[in-house]
Scaffold this active site. Structure first.
Site, PDB file in Angstrom:
ATOM      1  CD  GLN A 181     -46.474 -25.310  27.121  1.00  0.00           C
ATOM      2  OE1 GLN A 181     -47.370 -25.225  26.292  1.00  0.00           O
ATOM      3  NE2 GLN A 181     -45.204 -25.547  26.790  1.00  0.00           N
TER       4      GLN A 181
ATOM      5  NE  ARG B 102     -50.784 -21.136  30.962  1.00  0.00           N
ATOM      6  CZ  ARG B 102     -51.723 -20.527  31.715  1.00  0.00           C
ATOM      7  NH1 ARG B 102     -52.482 -21.221  32.522  1.00  0.00           N
ATOM      8  NH2 ARG B 102     -51.849 -19.222  31.659  1.00  0.00           N
TER       9      ARG B 102
ATOM     10  CB  ALA C 290     -52.924 -30.783  23.219  1.00  0.00           C
ATOM     11  CG  HIS C 291     -49.535 -27.089  23.877  1.00  0.00           C
ATOM     12  ND1 HIS C 291     -48.254 -26.871  24.320  1.00  0.00           N
ATOM     13  CD2 HIS C 291     -49.470 -28.164  23.063  1.00  0.00           C
ATOM     14  CE1 HIS C 291     -47.455 -27.773  23.798  1.00  0.00           C
ATOM     15  NE2 HIS C 291     -48.164 -28.561  23.043  1.00  0.00           N
ATOM     16  CG  ASN C 292     -50.534 -23.235  21.169  1.00  0.00           C
ATOM     17  OD1 ASN C 292     -49.605 -23.737  21.798  1.00  0.00           O
ATOM     18  ND2 ASN C 292     -50.843 -21.964  21.269  1.00  0.00           N
TER      19      ASN C 292
END
EC number: 2.3.1.191
Lengths: 336, 336, 336
Positions: A190, A210, A231-233
Site C-alpha cells: 500500500q 493508507r 479503508a484505503h482510498n
C-alpha cells in the site's frame, strides 16, 4: 471568568450579577448554586444552578443569574472550553521521547514521554504530541494539532492544522489489498498515503488506512467518533460527521455535510452525495445521489419469541410474496 | 529498476524501452508520463502514464512502454513491493527498548524505541519489532515477522514466520469467560494461548483472544483486516480472508479458503466449512457445511420514510403471513 | 497443588489419590493422564485426563481421580486461577517509567516499563500497571486493579478496586459532542469524567468515553468484552455483561444484571431496565422496561440467491402488506 466576561464572550445579555464567578459548568441535575448550567429553549427543568445560559425569550428569574443568547447550544459549546480541566502542556520535548534529528519541531510544540518522531517528520507550531505517540517517517502535522496519548501515524501521513486525534487511533496502516494466486494471497503493498484536512477530530481506536496507490483523503472539519474504520482510498467530504463503530470499505466516496449513524457500513466502491444522513447500523450497499435521510436493516429489539417468528417469516418472504401474488391473480379471475 | 528488470521479475514481454525507469507506481488517473500504472483487461481508460502493465492481448501503443503479462493484478501486486516507501529498519536493538536478558533475539532482527520484550521470548531472524511493541513472556515470532508500532502480544503467543501485525493489534488478551455465581461473575482464567501460522497479516486494532484451555488457532496465509475481533478458542483455516470489523464469538470454527465480508458476525460454537463466502454484516448463527456464498440481514439504505414502513411491517410479519395463509384457505374453500 | 488441597479449596469430595498433583488444567480433548479436566453434568465425553472435576452424582470411575462438586463450572472457574501462567509482577517502579512526583503509588504496586503516571494520580495498593500504560492527571485506581500493557486512562478517570483492563482500552477519551454552527461543527469540550466500580473487567481495545458534563458511570462487577464502545454519559448497572463489538450511543442507561450479545447497538438517550438480555447484532432503538430476552435484526446466513430475493421483498414489504389487506377486504366483501 465572571459573568460579565462570559457575557462578552458569548455576546449575551446578562440579567444578574456581573461579578458572579461560576465554579463549574454542570448539567441541570448536578449543578449547585455556585455553578453555571444551560437550558434548551422551552424545556421544563429544575435545577439548583446559580447561573444559567438561556434563550433570549426566557422569563426572568430573581433567584438566578441569566445569560441570554440566541443559540443556547452553541453558547454552551463555546463556554465548555473554559471549564475544561484537561492538562495543558508546556512547550518542550520530554527527555524520554525519541526524536529523529531530521524531524522539524515547530515552536511551542510539546512532545510527551516516550513519543517517537521518525525521520523527516514535520510537527507544526504549537502541536501537542502526548505520551507514546509514534509519528512515522515523513509524516506531518499542521499547527496546533493535538495527538492524545498512544496515537500511531504510519509514514507519509499528512494531518492539517487544529486537528485532534484520540488515543489508540491508527492512521496510515496498510489497506487490505491482496491478489489471489496459486500460493494463496499475495500482498499488494500500500504505497499511497493519508491526507487529513484542518479542524478534524478522530476518535479513540479508530483506523484510517493508507491508500493502495492514491491517498485516502479526509476533508476539512470532519468529525469521526471512536472505533471507526475507514479503508484505503476512501474520500470523505468537508464537515461530514461519522458516529462510532462505522466501517467504510475501500474506495467509498462520501460527500460533504453528511452524517452517519453508529455502526453503519459502506460496501466500498460506491459514491454518496453531499448532505446525506444515514441511520445507525445501516449497510449502504450502493450509490446515493439524492440528499436526504436514509436507513436500512431492521432496527428495534422485540421480545425474543415474537422476533424469532418474524425472522422465520423473513426467510420465507419471497415465497410468501409469490403466494400473495398468486392469490391476487385468482381473486381477479373470480371477480371477472 | 528499469523496465527490462521489471519484465524479468514479472516474466513479462516488454513492448517499449528497456532502459525506462518508472519514477512511481501510480493509479491510471494520477500517473504522470514518468510513472508506471496497470490496466485490467478490457477496461476502458485514459492515463498519462508512460509505462503500463497490461494483459498479453492488449493492443500495442506507440506512446507508451508496455509490460505484457498473463495476470495483470498479480503482476501489480508483485511490483508494488518495489515501490513501497515504508522505512526499512537496520538490524539492532534501540537503546530505549527493554529486552529481558532471557529473551532470544535472532540475527538481523530490529527492536525499535520503547519496545518491551519480556522473559523467555524468542524473536526470529530478521524480525522487525517497531516502536513500543510489547511482547509478553514466553511468546515467539518466526523469522521475518514484522510487528508495526504499538502491537501487544500477551504471554504465550506463538506467531509464525513472515507475518505482519499492524498497530494497535492485541493478541492473547483474556477470552471473555466468567461463571455466574451468587456474588456475580467469577472470572475463568484464560490459560490457553494463541497460535498463528506463517504468512498471516493482522490489521490495525484487531484482537485475537487467548484460549480458555486450548489455544486459539489461526492457520497459514490468513489475512485479517482492521478492527476484527476473534474470541477465545476460535479456529481459522488456511488462507481465509476476513474483512474489517468482523466479530467471531468463542469457539467458532471457520474453514480454509473462506472470505468474510465487513462487519459480519459469528455466533460462536458453530462450524463453517471450507470455501464459504459470507456477505457483509451477516450474522452467521449456525453451522454451514456446504461451500458457497451466503448472506443475511437486510442490506441497502432506503429513504427513511419508506424504510420505516417496511420495518414496521417486519414486526408484523408473522401475523401477516398467518393472514395470508388464512386467506389462501378461504380461497381454496371458495374454489372447492 | 495436590487433589487434597484442591478438594479443600473447592469444598469437593475427593474420590481418588489425595497426593496426585495435576500438571495442567486442560480441556477434555487435550488432557493427558497427568492433567485435570472438568465434565459438565450429563455430558457424554471421552478423555485421557487423570483427574476430573465432576458433579456430585457422577458415577465412580476406577481409572480416574474425581473431585465431586455441586457446581462444576464454578469449580472450574475457581481452580483456573491456580493454573494461570500469566507473569506475576514484583512490586516496584521500572526505571523507564515516568511517574510524576505528585502521584501517589500504593504499597506493593508495580509500574512497568515505559508507563506514564501523570500529576495527581493515585494508584492503589497492590495495583499492577503493565508496560506503556498512560494514566492521565488526577485519575485513580483502587487496590489490586490491573492495567494490562498499553492501556490509556485520560485525566479524571476513577477506577475501583480489583478491576482488570486489557491492552489498548481507552478510558476517558472525549465524548462525541459538537454543536452545529455556520462554520461547521463547534467542539463541546467534554468536562465530565468516567467512574468505574469495583471488580470490573474491560476488554482489549474497548473505549469508554468521558461525560460531557456529568460522569459516564459503570457499576460494580460489570464485565465488558473487547472492542466495546461506550459513549459519553452512559450509565451501566452492576453485574451487567457486554459481549464484544457492542456500541452504546450517548446517555444510554442500561440496568443491572443485563447481558448484551455481540455487536448489538443502543441508540442513545434510552433506558433499559434490569435483567434484560439482548441478542447479538440487535439495535435497541427505544426504552425497554420489562425484564426478559429481546432481539432484533435478521439473523442467520442463507444462500446468497435466496437471501437476495427475500431482501428484495423486504423492500416491498409495506406495499405487500397493503395488498394483503386489500385482498382481505375484497374477500370479506365476497363473503358477505
Amino acid at each position: 471568568m465572571n459573568l460579565a466576561e462570559l457575557a462578552r464572550l458569548l455576546g449575551a445579555t446578562l440579567d444578574g450579577d456581573p461579578e458572579f464567578v461560576p465554579a463549574r459548568l454542570a448539567s441541570l441535575g448536578a449543578a449547585r448554586p455556585s455553578d453555571l448550567a444551560f437550558v434548551m429553549p422551552k424545556r421544563a427543568f429544575t435545577t439548583a444552578a446559580g447561573a444559567l445560559i438561556v434563550a433570549t425569550e426566557h422569563p426572568s428569574d430573581p433567584d438566578r443569574h441569566l445569560l441570554r443568547v440566541g443559540d443556547v447550544y452553541a453558547a454552551y459549546a463555546r463556554v465548555s472550553a473554559y471549564f475544561d480541566s484537561a492538562p495543558r502542556r508546556a512547550p518542550g520535548v520530554h527527555p524520554s521521547a525519541v526524536v529523529d534529528p531530521s524531524a522539524t519541531i515547530g515552536s511551542g510544540a510539546y512532545i510527551g514521554p516516550g513519543a517517537v518522531i521518525e525521520a523527516g517528520v514535520t510537527v507544526g507550531e504549537g502541536c501537542v504530541i502526548e505520551s507514546q505517540c509514534v509519528v512515522g517517517a515523513d509524516s506531518s502535522l499542521g499547527a496546533r494539532s493535538h495527538l492524545m496519548a498512544r496515537v500511531t501515524l504510519y509514514h507519509g501521513v499528512r494531518i492539517g492544522a487544529d486537528c485532534r486525534v484520540h488515543s489508540g487511533a491508527v492512521i496510515g496502516a496498510d489497506g487490505f489489498g491482496f491478489a489471489p494466486s496459486a500460493d494463496g494471497w499475495q500482498k499488494i503493498h500500500q504505497i499511497g498515503g493519508v491526507v487529513i484536512g484542518d479542524d478534524c477530530e478522530i476518535g479513540a481506536n479508530s483506523c484510517i488506512d493508507r491508500g493502495a496507490l492514491d491517498d485516502t483523503r479526509i476533508g476539512h472539519g470532519v468529525k469521526i467518533d471512536d472505533q471507526v474504520m475507514i479503508a484505503h482510498n476512501c474520500v470523505i467530504g468537508d464537515r461530514t460527521a461519522i458516529a462510532a463503530c462505522v466501517g467504510m470499505a475501500g474506495s467509498t466516496q462520501l460527500g460533504a455535510d453528511c452524517t452517519v449513524g453508529g455502526a453503519a457500513g459502506f460496501a466500498g466502491h460506491i459514491a454518496v452525495c453531499d448532505k446525506v444522513h444515514i441511520g445507525a447500523m445501516t449497510l449502504v450497499a450502493g450509490d446515493i445521489d439524492v440528499p436526504g435521510a436514509y436507513a436500512g436493516g431492521v432496527q428495534g429489539a422485540r421480545p425474543m419469541r415474537a422476533w424469532k417468528k418474524n425472522v422465520a417469516r423473513f426467510n420465507q418472504l419471497d415465497a410468501l410474496a409469490r403466494r400473495l401474488i398468486a392469490l391476487e391473480k385468482r381473486d381477479n379471475g373470480t371477480k371477472e
